[in-house]
Design a protein around this motif. Structure first.
Motif, mmCIF file in Angstrom:
data_model
loop_
_atom_site.group_PDB
_atom_site.id
_atom_site.type_symbol
_atom_site.label_atom_id
_atom_site.label_comp_id
_atom_site.label_asym_id
_atom_site.label_seq_id
_atom_site.Cartn_x
_atom_site.Cartn_y
_atom_site.Cartn_z
ATOM 1 N N LYS A 1 70.168 -42.293 -56.125
ATOM 2 C CA LYS A 1 69.769 -43.603 -57.022
ATOM 3 C C LYS A 1 68.913 -43.205 -57.733
ATOM 4 C CE LYS A 1 68.599 -47.084 -54.444
ATOM 5 N NZ LYS A 1 69.604 -48.634 -54.601
ATOM 6 N N LYS B 1 59.569 -50.561 -53.992
ATOM 7 C CA LYS B 1 60.813 -51.469 -53.371
ATOM 8 C C LYS B 1 61.254 -52.196 -55.312
ATOM 9 C CE LYS B 1 61.818 -56.995 -52.335
ATOM 10 N NZ LYS B 1 61.477 -57.435 -53.756
ATOM 11 N N GLN B 2 60.613 -51.948 -56.211
ATOM 12 C CA GLN B 2 60.098 -51.936 -57.416
ATOM 13 C C GLN B 2 60.778 -51.181 -58.145
ATOM 14 O OE1 GLN B 2 55.786 -52.733 -58.711
ATOM 15 N NE2 GLN B 2 55.831 -54.884 -57.311
ATOM 16 N N ASP C 1 68.370 -49.539 -59.619
ATOM 17 C CA ASP C 1 69.780 -50.770 -59.570
ATOM 18 C C ASP C 1 69.825 -51.792 -60.804
ATOM 19 O OD1 ASP C 1 70.215 -49.771 -56.849
ATOM 20 O OD2 ASP C 1 69.478 -51.735 -56.226
ATOM 21 N N HIS C 2 68.766 -52.065 -61.409
ATOM 22 C CA HIS C 2 69.609 -52.571 -62.750
ATOM 23 C C HIS C 2 69.896 -51.685 -63.954
ATOM 24 C CE1 HIS C 2 68.446 -55.393 -65.777
ATOM 25 N NE2 HIS C 2 68.119 -54.220 -67.187
ATOM 26 N N HIS D 1 63.022 -49.388 -56.789
ATOM 27 C CA HIS D 1 64.465 -48.990 -56.266
ATOM 28 C C HIS D 1 65.299 -50.115 -57.474
ATOM 29 C CE1 HIS D 1 63.518 -46.201 -52.996
ATOM 30 N NE2 HIS D 1 63.432 -45.925 -54.327
ATOM 31 N N GLU D 2 65.495 -51.094 -57.490
ATOM 32 C CA GLU D 2 65.153 -51.871 -57.966
ATOM 33 C C GLU D 2 65.596 -52.142 -59.560
ATOM 34 O OE1 GLU D 2 62.559 -55.917 -56.995
ATOM 35 O OE2 GLU D 2 63.596 -55.609 -55.636
#
Length: 441
Positions: A47, A294-295, A301-302, A297-298
């Motif tokens: 990722k 979390k931030q 993803d974006h 990985h988000e």
């Protein structure tokens, strides 16, 4: 400058994107031919790597090759430098490192006290194996290790590789603190020249100068004690825990005004007070899992979904820039000064010669050339010797598989002190670390 080949070990770390951003910003100072990410966790790394690939394609066209892998031969062959940032056991074990001491009424922290001991003991074997693997494929590469807890890991690596002159242990906490100093003084951080002494996560700034030689220490102390002191590095500036930590550094300076403290000293100077604020249901590890991880990985993803970084700003962080500039000084013989860990050998004249001290050093192609500190005052000598003894016992316990020496290490540690508490914590940590620690006798 000739272009270098770099591997980042621990490519799945949430800090990797920040380092990639810093490599983009620093590409004139540290030009790369290739960049490789290496991690044993393929899914976690993928990722990060896919997002990094898009970032590099758009902002680092000069880079000839970017790869990510779980294969050591691919990762470590023909490299000039390796940055190591591993976390043995991941965040799940970090949470246990913090929860178990809290359960016994003492501080739960990942690099200090019982948690730091547990993490360090887990990390030693993996770090030794990594250095051996890198040396097998690239015997002359510079290895910059900033795996925590750097004090324990660094002592183990020094014992295992005493003649390796291209292995440097380094920490970004002093530069993160200096970022706040620079902003208070309305200076560029690279204009500041620090004098510093201690162990990793256990040291003090004795002086802060500018490059013209002007002593800014008094002005800085006044600004800190008469106002607010908060983190300003963007990686931690909005983090509530770090904001509290920097404010505690202000209190340390008020209580002990001789020198400017590293923020981690709060755990050793105010252990009872800080332990009361800890909760096993809201550990720092849990905050990282729900926050930073979390931030990041988000964000990945974006970037992957959009296949572009066009709607975001690429910004370096001080953590990444510090490591990159240190590596550049070593590889290009720039003779620039950084705060790093070196064997004492008389640098601090009234501390043990085998201590791994953290001090300013000029980084050359032949390694660090540390500045002499001389003798330090009694209070600092005493508290550092206590901490060094605790950390040294952890290393001895690892090699001797000694339960007794680990118990001694925890009992010496200022975050615990009470022997029955140290024993109870140790027994609980042994149980959860069966897959990582040597079998103790």
């Amino acid at each position: 400058m000739d272009r270098k080949n770099l591997v980042i070990v621990g490519g799945g770390s949430t800090y990797t994107l920040g380092i990639v951003m810093s490599l983009i910003e620093e590409k004139e100072n540290f030009p790369l031919q290739s960049l490789t990410l290496y991690d044993i966790d393929e899914a976690r790394q993928e990722k990060i790597a896919k997002a990094a690939a898009i970032m590099l394609q758009e902002h680092y066209s000069e880079l000839e090759e970017f790869t990510y892998t779980t294969d050591k031969a691919n990762a470590f062959s023909n490299i000039d430098a390796a940055f190591i940032q591993i976390r043995t056991g991941g965040l799940a074990m970090r949470e246990l490192d913090e929860q178990i001491p809290i359960k016994h009424g003492v501080i739960g922290q990942e690099t200090s006290g019982a948690g730091g001991m547990a993490y360090g003991l887990r990390s030693i074997n993996d770090m030794i194996e990594l250095v051996r693997d890198i040396r097998h494929y690239s015997k002359d590469a510079w290895i910059l290790n900033y795996t925590n807890p750097a004090a324990i890991v660094g002592l183990a690596l020094k014992k295992e590789f005493p003649d390796d002159q291209r292995l440097l242990n380094i920490c970004d906490m002093p530069i993160a603190i200096m970022k706040s100093y620079a902003d208070l003084l309305e200076k560029d951080i690279w204009e500041l020249v620090p004098e510093y002494f201690g162990l990793n996560h256990f040291g003090w700034f004795s002086k802060i100068f500018d490059k013209e030689g002007n002593d800014l220490t008094g002005e800085l102390k006044t600004k800190i004690t008469s106002g607010d002191f908060i983190p300003t590095d963007k990686e931690i500036a909005n983090d509530a825990s770090w904001i509290q930590t920097f404010r505690k550094a202000r209190q340390m300076l008020i209580d002990f005004p001789e020198f400017l403290p590293n923020t981690y000293l709060q755990y050793y100077l105010y252990p009872d007070e800080l332990a009361k604020k800890d909760s096993p249901d809201n550990t720092r590890a849990r905050q990282v899992i729900n926050g930073r991880e979390k931030q990041v990985h988000e964000l990945c993803d974006h970037i992957i979904a959009q296949q572009t970084t066009g709607d975001m700003t690429i910004e370096s962080d001080i953590h990444g820039v510090y490591m990159i500039r240190a590596a550049a000084s070593l590889l290009f013989n720039l003779n620039e000064t950084f705060i790093v860990m070196v064997e004492n050998d008389g640098i601090i004249s009234n501390l043990p010669t085998d201590a791994l001290v953290e001090v300013p050093a000029i980084l050359t192609k032949n390694g660090p050339k540390a500045f002499s500190v001389g003798a330090i005052p009694t209070f600092y000598k005493g508290i550092i010797e206590n901490q060094h003894a605790s950390e040294k016992l952890v290393i001895e316990a690892y090699y001797e598989k000694s339960y007794n020496k680990l118990l001694q290490a925890l009992t010496l540690n200022r975050t615990i002190v009470h022997a029955p508490t140290a024993k109870a914590i140790l027994d609980d940590l042994i149980e959860v670390n069966k897959d990582y620690w040597p079998e103790l006798q």
